[in-house]
Scaffold this motif. Structure first.
Motif, mmCIF file in Angstrom:
data_model
loop_
_atom_site.group_PDB
_atom_site.id
_atom_site.type_symbol
_atom_site.label_atom_id
_atom_site.label_comp_id
_atom_site.label_asym_id
_atom_site.label_seq_id
_atom_site.Cartn_x
_atom_site.Cartn_y
_atom_site.Cartn_z
ATOM 1 N N THR A 20 1.089 -1.432 0.212
ATOM 2 C CA THR A 20 0.113 -0.026 0.089
ATOM 3 C C THR A 20 0.892 1.291 -0.132
ATOM 4 O OG1 THR A 20 -0.159 -0.237 2.342
ATOM 5 C CG2 THR A 20 -2.121 -0.832 1.770
ATOM 6 N N PRO A 21 1.838 1.476 -1.361
ATOM 7 C CA PRO A 21 2.458 2.149 -0.844
ATOM 8 C C PRO A 21 1.557 3.735 -1.205
ATOM 9 C CG PRO A 21 3.039 0.932 -3.100
ATOM 10 C CD PRO A 21 2.114 0.170 -1.655
ATOM 11 N N LYS A 22 0.999 3.486 -1.852
ATOM 12 C CA LYS A 22 -0.280 5.318 -2.472
ATOM 13 C C LYS A 22 -0.626 5.538 -1.167
ATOM 14 C CE LYS A 22 -0.528 4.777 -7.520
ATOM 15 N NZ LYS A 22 -1.046 4.004 -8.679
ATOM 16 N N SER A 23 -1.183 4.226 -0.639
ATOM 17 C CA SER A 23 -2.209 4.880 0.447
ATOM 18 C C SER A 23 -1.432 5.859 1.933
ATOM 19 C CB SER A 23 -2.800 3.590 1.329
ATOM 20 O OG SER A 23 -3.662 3.006 0.753
ATOM 21 N N ARG A 24 0.120 4.382 1.968
ATOM 22 C CA ARG A 24 0.730 5.160 2.675
ATOM 23 C C ARG A 24 0.878 7.240 2.018
ATOM 24 N NH1 ARG A 24 4.666 2.226 2.508
ATOM 25 N NH2 ARG A 24 6.512 2.747 1.016
ATOM 26 N N GLU A 25 1.371 6.951 1.261
ATOM 27 C CA GLU A 25 1.295 8.456 0.664
ATOM 28 C C GLU A 25 0.044 9.351 0.923
ATOM 29 O OE1 GLU A 25 3.138 10.884 -3.256
ATOM 30 O OE2 GLU A 25 3.001 8.475 -3.374
ATOM 31 N N PHE A 26 -1.064 8.596 0.457
ATOM 32 C CA PHE A 26 -1.874 9.592 0.647
ATOM 33 C C PHE A 26 -2.605 9.919 1.900
ATOM 34 C CE2 PHE A 26 -6.715 10.489 0.975
ATOM 35 C CZ PHE A 26 -6.645 10.937 -0.197
ATOM 36 N N HIS A 27 -2.142 8.990 3.260
ATOM 37 C CA HIS A 27 -2.163 9.587 4.502
ATOM 38 C C HIS A 27 -1.301 10.733 4.881
ATOM 39 C CE1 HIS A 27 -1.800 8.673 8.886
ATOM 40 N NE2 HIS A 27 -2.919 8.691 8.762
ATOM 41 N N ASP A 28 -0.730 10.848 4.720
ATOM 42 C CA ASP A 28 0.291 12.336 5.011
ATOM 43 C C ASP A 28 -0.802 13.296 4.108
ATOM 44 O OD1 ASP A 28 2.261 11.278 5.850
ATOM 45 O OD2 ASP A 28 3.544 10.712 4.051
ATOM 46 N N TYR A 48 -1.476 2.834 9.060
ATOM 47 C CA TYR A 48 -1.882 3.786 8.545
ATOM 48 C C TYR A 48 -3.034 3.292 7.533
ATOM 49 C CZ TYR A 48 1.056 2.253 4.567
ATOM 50 O OH TYR A 48 1.292 1.583 3.613
ATOM 51 N N PRO A 49 -4.831 4.229 7.535
ATOM 52 C CA PRO A 49 -5.337 3.010 7.049
ATOM 53 C C PRO A 49 -5.333 3.418 5.263
ATOM 54 C CG PRO A 49 -5.802 5.540 7.799
ATOM 55 C CD PRO A 49 -4.431 5.576 7.647
ATOM 56 N N PHE A 50 -5.736 1.744 4.714
ATOM 57 C CA PHE A 50 -5.508 1.824 3.477
ATOM 58 C C PHE A 50 -7.016 2.972 3.245
ATOM 59 C CE2 PHE A 50 -7.231 -1.737 4.802
ATOM 60 C CZ PHE A 50 -8.560 -2.168 3.794
ATOM 61 N N TYR A 51 -6.477 3.260 1.755
ATOM 62 C CA TYR A 51 -7.652 4.159 1.113
ATOM 63 C C TYR A 51 -8.619 3.667 -0.168
ATOM 64 C CZ TYR A 51 -5.728 7.501 4.438
ATOM 65 O OH TYR A 51 -5.736 8.369 5.213
ATOM 66 N N ALA A 55 -15.892 -0.681 -4.904
ATOM 67 C CA ALA A 55 -16.387 -1.999 -4.242
ATOM 68 C C ALA A 55 -17.208 -2.571 -5.324
ATOM 69 C CB ALA A 55 -16.696 -1.253 -2.958
ATOM 70 N N SER A 56 -17.340 -3.819 -4.740
ATOM 71 C CA SER A 56 -18.505 -4.185 -5.972
ATOM 72 C C SER A 56 -18.269 -5.969 -5.012
ATOM 73 C CB SER A 56 -17.588 -4.621 -7.312
ATOM 74 O OG SER A 56 -18.902 -5.428 -8.150
ATOM 75 N N GLY A 57 -19.753 -5.803 -4.325
ATOM 76 C CA GLY A 57 -20.817 -7.065 -4.211
ATOM 77 C C GLY A 57 -19.646 -7.295 -3.047
ATOM 78 N N SER A 58 -18.410 -8.089 -3.446
ATOM 79 C CA SER A 58 -17.947 -9.154 -1.748
ATOM 80 C C SER A 58 -16.805 -8.231 -1.555
ATOM 81 C CB SER A 58 -17.969 -10.565 -1.462
ATOM 82 O OG SER A 58 -18.709 -11.064 -1.909
ATOM 83 N N TYR A 59 -15.734 -7.259 -2.416
ATOM 84 C CA TYR A 59 -15.123 -6.664 -1.988
ATOM 85 C C TYR A 59 -14.680 -5.090 -2.459
ATOM 86 C CZ TYR A 59 -13.747 -11.534 -3.732
ATOM 87 O OH TYR A 59 -13.925 -12.439 -3.507
ATOM 88 N N ILE A 60 -13.336 -4.815 -1.786
ATOM 89 C CA ILE A 60 -13.696 -3.494 -1.873
ATOM 90 C C ILE A 60 -11.841 -3.423 -2.101
ATOM 91 C CG2 ILE A 60 -15.425 -3.264 -0.286
ATOM 92 C CD1 ILE A 60 -12.993 -2.294 1.506
ATOM 93 N N THR A 61 -11.653 -2.087 -3.239
ATOM 94 C CA THR A 61 -9.923 -2.720 -3.872
ATOM 95 C C THR A 61 -9.771 -0.592 -3.522
ATOM 96 O OG1 THR A 61 -10.838 -3.251 -5.887
ATOM 97 C CG2 THR A 61 -8.922 -2.232 -6.008
ATOM 98 N N ASP A 62 -8.666 -0.270 -3.334
ATOM 99 C CA ASP A 62 -7.544 0.205 -2.552
ATOM 100 C C ASP A 62 -7.418 0.795 -3.981
ATOM 101 O OD1 ASP A 62 -5.362 -0.792 -3.092
ATOM 102 O OD2 ASP A 62 -4.719 -1.056 -0.548
ATOM 103 N N ILE A 63 -6.251 2.403 -3.550
ATOM 104 C CA ILE A 63 -5.695 3.123 -4.183
ATOM 105 C C ILE A 63 -4.547 2.447 -5.039
ATOM 106 C CG2 ILE A 63 -7.008 4.966 -3.489
ATOM 107 C CD1 ILE A 63 -4.729 5.776 -2.051
ATOM 108 N N ASP A 64 -4.332 1.317 -4.630
ATOM 109 C CA ASP A 64 -2.278 0.332 -4.837
ATOM 110 C C ASP A 64 -3.396 -0.650 -5.492
ATOM 111 O OD1 ASP A 64 -0.198 1.455 -3.729
ATOM 112 O OD2 ASP A 64 -1.481 1.963 -1.654
#
Length: 464
Positions: A20-28, A48-51, A55-64
């Motif tokens: 999750t490098p993009k989430s780490r950067e986005f967290h800042d 840090y949280p992932f962003y 989302a669709s069905g049973s899944y969510i997809t983060d920015i990475d």
């Protein structure tokens, strides 16, 4: 070493951090504009949280672009899976038709009729926007109806984020005092002591202590507000006819019994927990599933109690201060009402409960089996499609039993599973997770495989 002290320094977030490098950067960026970099405190966790991007069905997809098998399900509202097509079409139709007007729109009343039809305790109902609003207004109406100020709630119980509800949610044993007569302690700062003085704590599932406390305060007690299953403490189920006992006692004392079905409402069946348990409270607060993923909540009950909201007529000079005020610009938002109505129709007419409860049994039963195979001290509690993994083999009957659970081990287990793209709720031991209509047997099998890998990763790391 004390409970939860680490025996070795293992980075259980390493796998998640690498993905999750993009989430780490986005967290800042997020932390620069809002405290903790999240919209609600419970969404924050280390490192840090992932962003989330979609989302669709049973899944969510983060920015990475990591795709997680989701059992958090927005803390409960997502009972049909993310982006249910029928709900989406109902929302689109309402968006095309009319947005917010702050004048009555039929869709809100159609929704309220459906809620009353499905909920045994509700004769009349009003809408709100969150569980916090719903419990706050229910308590206010009960106080108005009885002319009394105090409200009792179980220690360890969460009933919303308003000052009256944030009492005895979490605290040290020293602050909470004796188990059979707990003290009322505010959760967090900024809550006046005068508010705490109007709230009475009692121990869930302890009939003798509950009766003693309620009788002691009966002359000043307007209401008891309680979750039928204390999911605010993970998954604490009622025992030995506790709710039947409490229903009889509150009727005898003339105390309004409010069931906080924000979490259980329309989740434990089409007629909610009160239908499942065969106990009818005086009032009910609901949210989460009731909105099908949109901002919608409400409270209702016996008509004579709800009439406290009605101001006096003209012949009494419009004395607004002699009734319980309820208002809100966004109450009955037409888009949320359309989503909620379609969701309730699907729940009432389809096979949703059979599916999610069968998979709930498979998931939570399987989690206990794999933990036992690994040799970890784990107690899995669930009812229907919702439950929690306690990191202890201690019995879980009372709120203070949950104190035996190892919170750090749970957080590390969660991080290990999240790094393998499965979300068992969030990393807080006092929360819970769910099955949804789009989950499949194959997805549950995969979740159990990941859970076992994560259990092994945290095995032998802590003293119990």
């Amino acid at each position: 070493m004390s409970l939860g002290d680490k025996q070795q320094d293992i980075d259980h977030a390493e796998r998640l951090r690498e993905r999750t490098p993009k989430s780490r950067e986005f967290h800042d960026r997020a932390a620069a504009i809002t405290p903790l970099g999240v919209e609600s405190n419970v969404r924050a966790f280390d490192p840090y949280p992932f962003y989330v991007e979609s989302a669709s069905g049973s899944y969510i997809t983060d920015i990475d672009e990591n795709e997680y098998l989701d059992f958090l399900l927005a803390l409960g509202p997502i009972i049909l899976g993310h982006g249910n097509e029928e709900v989406r079409e109902a929302v689109k139709a309402q968006v095309d038709k009319c947005d917010l007007t702050a004048t009555p729109q039929p869709i809100a009343f159609e929704y309220m009729e459906k809620v009353a039809e499905m909920t045994p305790s509700i004769e009349t109902v009003r809408l709100a926007n969150s569980g916090t609003e719903a419990t706050m207004h229910a308590m206010r109406v009960a106080r108005s109806y009885t002319g009394k100020d105090k409200v009792a709630k179980p220690e360890g119980g969460y009933a919303g984020a308003h000052d009256y509800a944030l009492q005895s949610v979490y605290a040290t044993e020293e602050a909470l005092g004796p188990a059979d007569e707990p003290s009322t302690v505010s959760y967090g700062t900024g809550i006046p002591d005068a508010v705490s003085e109007t709230m009475v704590a009692f121990p869930f599932n302890d009939k003798e202590a509950t009766e003693k406390i309620l009788r002691k305060h009966a002359d000043d007690l307007a209401a008891v507000i309680i979750e039928p299953v204390m999911f605010s403490a993970g998954c604490l189920k009622p025992r030995d006819g506790y709710h039947e006992f409490l229903r009889e006692l509150t009727e005898e004392l003339g105390v309004v019994l409010i069931w906080d079905e924000v979490m259980t409402g329309f989740r434990l069946g089409p007629d909610s927990a009160q239908g499942r348990f065969g106990v009818t409270p005086d009032m009910t607060a609901f949210a989460k599933v009731a909105g099908g993923g949109y901002q919608l909540a409400g409270f209702g009950g016996r008509a004579e109690i709800m009439e406290e909201i009605i101001p006096p007529g003209k012949d009494e000079g419009h004395k607004w201060n002699s009734s319980a005020f309820h208002g809100g610009t966004y109450n009955g938002h037409p888009v949320s009402a359309a989503a909620g109505l379609k969701t309730l129709e699907i729940l009432q007419e389809g096979d949703v409960y059979d599916h999610i409860e069968r998979l709930g049994d498979k998931l939570f039963g399987g989690l206990q089996e794999v933990a036992d195979d690994v040799g970890l001290p784990v107690n899995v509690q669930h009812i229907g499609s919702m439950g929690q993994v306690y990191m202890t083999d201690h019995d879980i009957h009372y709120y203070r039993d949950t104190w035996h659970a190892n919170e750090q081990r749970f957080a590390d287990w969660w991080l290990e599973a999240a790094g393998r793209e499965v979300l068992f709720g969030n990393p807080m031991q006092g929360e819970r997770f769910f099955t949804t209509y789009t989950h499949t047997d194959e997805e549950i099998d995969r979740a159990l495989e990941v859970a076992e890998e994560a259990f092994r990763a945290v095995d032998h790391e802590y003293e119990d």
